[in-house]
Design a protein around this motif. Sequence first.
Motif, mmCIF file in Angstrom:
data_model
loop_
_atom_site.group_PDB
_atom_site.id
_atom_site.type_symbol
_atom_site.label_atom_id
_atom_site.label_comp_id
_atom_site.label_asym_id
_atom_site.label_seq_id
_atom_site.Cartn_x
_atom_site.Cartn_y
_atom_site.Cartn_z
ATOM 1 N N UNK A 1 0.828 -1.260 0.121
ATOM 2 C CA UNK A 1 0.054 0.293 0.061
ATOM 3 C C UNK A 1 0.907 1.256 -0.034
ATOM 4 N N UNK A 2 1.859 1.392 0.798
ATOM 5 C CA UNK A 2 2.697 2.326 0.854
ATOM 6 C C UNK A 2 3.523 2.690 -0.537
ATOM 7 N N UNK A 3 3.882 1.720 -1.428
ATOM 8 C CA UNK A 3 4.528 1.776 -2.488
ATOM 9 C C UNK A 3 3.447 1.937 -3.611
ATOM 10 N N UNK A 4 2.147 1.835 -3.497
ATOM 11 C CA UNK A 4 1.015 2.215 -4.335
ATOM 12 C C UNK A 4 1.396 1.273 -5.602
ATOM 13 N N UNK A 5 1.367 -0.098 -5.283
ATOM 14 C CA UNK A 5 1.519 -0.892 -6.351
ATOM 15 C C UNK A 5 0.216 -0.859 -7.282
ATOM 16 N N UNK A 6 0.390 -1.135 -8.569
ATOM 17 C CA UNK A 6 -0.706 -1.217 -9.546
ATOM 18 C C UNK A 6 -1.838 -2.035 -9.394
ATOM 19 N N UNK A 7 -2.989 -1.698 -9.488
ATOM 20 C CA UNK A 7 -4.169 -2.893 -9.232
ATOM 21 C C UNK A 7 -4.346 -3.155 -7.777
ATOM 22 N N UNK A 8 -4.072 -2.245 -6.897
ATOM 23 C CA UNK A 8 -3.642 -2.428 -5.537
ATOM 24 C C UNK A 8 -4.836 -3.053 -4.839
ATOM 25 N N UNK A 9 -5.980 -2.794 -5.234
ATOM 26 C CA UNK A 9 -7.263 -3.638 -4.735
ATOM 27 C C UNK A 9 -7.197 -4.917 -4.900
ATOM 28 N N UNK A 10 -6.748 -5.451 -5.962
ATOM 29 C CA UNK A 10 -6.410 -6.812 -6.124
ATOM 30 C C UNK A 10 -5.529 -7.564 -5.223
ATOM 31 N N UNK A 11 -4.310 -6.603 -4.965
ATOM 32 C CA UNK A 11 -3.274 -7.276 -4.233
ATOM 33 C C UNK A 11 -3.937 -7.291 -2.635
ATOM 34 N N UNK A 12 -4.530 -6.429 -2.509
ATOM 35 C CA UNK A 12 -5.082 -6.520 -1.030
ATOM 36 C C UNK A 12 -6.344 -7.548 -1.242
ATOM 37 N N UNK A 13 -6.938 -8.016 -2.090
ATOM 38 C CA UNK A 13 -7.834 -8.962 -2.015
ATOM 39 C C UNK A 13 -7.063 -10.281 -1.798
ATOM 40 N N UNK A 14 -5.999 -10.564 -2.645
ATOM 41 C CA UNK A 14 -5.138 -11.684 -2.430
ATOM 42 C C UNK A 14 -4.569 -11.874 -0.757
ATOM 43 N N UNK A 15 -3.905 -10.720 -0.595
ATOM 44 C CA UNK A 15 -3.483 -10.745 0.700
ATOM 45 C C UNK A 15 -4.230 -10.941 1.815
ATOM 46 N N UNK A 16 -5.693 -10.598 1.552
ATOM 47 C CA UNK A 16 -6.746 -10.833 2.637
ATOM 48 C C UNK A 16 -7.082 -12.247 2.576
ATOM 49 N N UNK A 17 -6.940 -12.927 1.389
ATOM 50 C CA UNK A 17 -7.069 -14.378 1.236
ATOM 51 C C UNK A 17 -6.082 -15.167 2.141
ATOM 52 N N UNK A 18 -4.758 -14.867 2.022
ATOM 53 C CA UNK A 18 -3.682 -15.370 2.801
ATOM 54 C C UNK A 18 -3.835 -15.228 4.197
ATOM 55 N N UNK A 19 -4.438 -13.799 4.558
ATOM 56 C CA UNK A 19 -4.544 -13.686 6.171
ATOM 57 C C UNK A 19 -5.603 -14.426 6.645
ATOM 58 N N UNK A 20 -6.709 -14.597 5.903
ATOM 59 C CA UNK A 20 -7.899 -15.419 6.156
ATOM 60 C C UNK A 20 -7.566 -16.873 6.602
ATOM 61 N N UNK A 21 -6.731 -17.313 5.908
ATOM 62 C CA UNK A 21 -6.136 -18.709 5.783
ATOM 63 C C UNK A 21 -5.452 -19.010 7.189
ATOM 64 N N UNK A 22 -4.408 -18.171 7.278
ATOM 65 C CA UNK A 22 -3.437 -18.277 8.396
ATOM 66 C C UNK A 22 -4.433 -17.682 9.556
ATOM 67 N N UNK A 23 -5.192 -16.754 9.692
ATOM 68 C CA UNK A 23 -6.035 -16.428 10.761
ATOM 69 C C UNK A 23 -6.830 -17.530 11.251
ATOM 70 N N UNK A 24 -7.588 -18.244 10.360
ATOM 71 C CA UNK A 24 -8.313 -19.416 10.633
ATOM 72 C C UNK A 24 -7.841 -20.497 11.415
ATOM 73 N N UNK A 25 -6.473 -20.947 10.909
ATOM 74 C CA UNK A 25 -5.858 -21.656 11.713
ATOM 75 C C UNK A 25 -5.390 -21.389 13.079
ATOM 76 N N UNK A 26 -5.045 -20.054 13.462
ATOM 77 C CA UNK A 26 -4.738 -19.741 14.584
ATOM 78 C C UNK A 26 -6.037 -19.691 15.429
#
Length: 414
Positions: free
Chosen positions: A309-334
Amino acid sequence: MTTHTAGASAARNYAIVTAAYWGFTLTDGALRMLVLLHFYRLGYSPFTLAFLFLLYEAAGVLANLIGGWLATRYGIQRMLVVGLCTQITGFLLLSALSPAWSATLSVAWVVLSQGVCGVAKDLTKTASKSAIKLTAGEAEGQLFKWVAWFTGSKNAMKGVGFFLGGLLLDQLGFSGSLWLMAALLGLVLLGVLRFVPKLMGKSQASKSAKELFAKNRGVNLLAAARVVLFGARDVWFVVGVPVFLYASGWTFTMVGGFLASWTIGYGLVQALAPQLVRRSADGLTSEVPAARLWSGLLALVPIALAVAVALKLPHLEWVVVGGLGLFGFAFAVNSSVHSYLVLAYAGSEKAAEDVGFYYAANALGRFLGTLLSGLLYQWGGLLYALIGSALMLVICWAVTLALPVVKPQAVVAA
């Protein structure tokens, strides 16, 4: 009673309690989406949206503590009944909201009604999780599996509820949706009265506040970890992600559908957690290191996303969506491992009180995360919310390093 008969009875009670909580969670998820979308459509700011949920989360802290004590004293069935009746009351209060009221009066009314629903949610959750501890105790070796399935399936139902809330808002409007959900809970209430054993979980309750808070080291540390774990989720999930995606051009349907899909997937991973965590004979020596590992992995996700987000990567909303998927997987196991460990550490005689104490910490984390979600997003957008999440998860990982890898009896004796 034979071992086979006891196991069959335990499985029956587990299925009944799980089904009742599914019905509750379905309407609770729908409620969150109803309130969020309805008031965002009316033009409320991110902080005001977060404020609407604050009493809902704050009420859960006290409700869990008192609910655990009451379930121990009066039985789990009575607490389920009280929780369902309280939720129905909250829905009916919300349905009375009038468009003619001022913004100040409307916000105050919604906050009050949400507070009632917050009490209902945590009374019902504490009673249900305590029932799982009791029923799994009668079915040898089933605790982790049953806890994981219960936790995962109820979160999947919450995801369905998110979608249901958006659908009902479109089809029936705000008040009509709440009336229908109150009727659905009425049917669940009848099922609890008919099928849940009246004396399930009834035991000798703590006689003083000091005794109520005197938990073993494992429960205390898990409660501390739970505060920051759930704060780290809600600090960007409650307001930050929905508003960020909508500001990126997504429609309400797209936002609601994504949050529903994320929550359903998160619930499925929770249910599968026993397949991802190596089991040990004593129930702790493999499971505690797993909690430490997954906490560390989870902390890396918001750190990486904050950099993106700080680097303002292109298509940032899809980067966030993908990151949220990884977050959800690890968070669910935790979350699933934590939910198992607290029941492993909890004493059998006052399991409801131990679970109530633990989920009071859970509610406190949601409260802090919800408050910070509105504040941090308003101050610095999604970047600030992600930084806040990362800091909380580093603390969570540090706390798990101190978790005991011995049976609760040994901790108490020491």
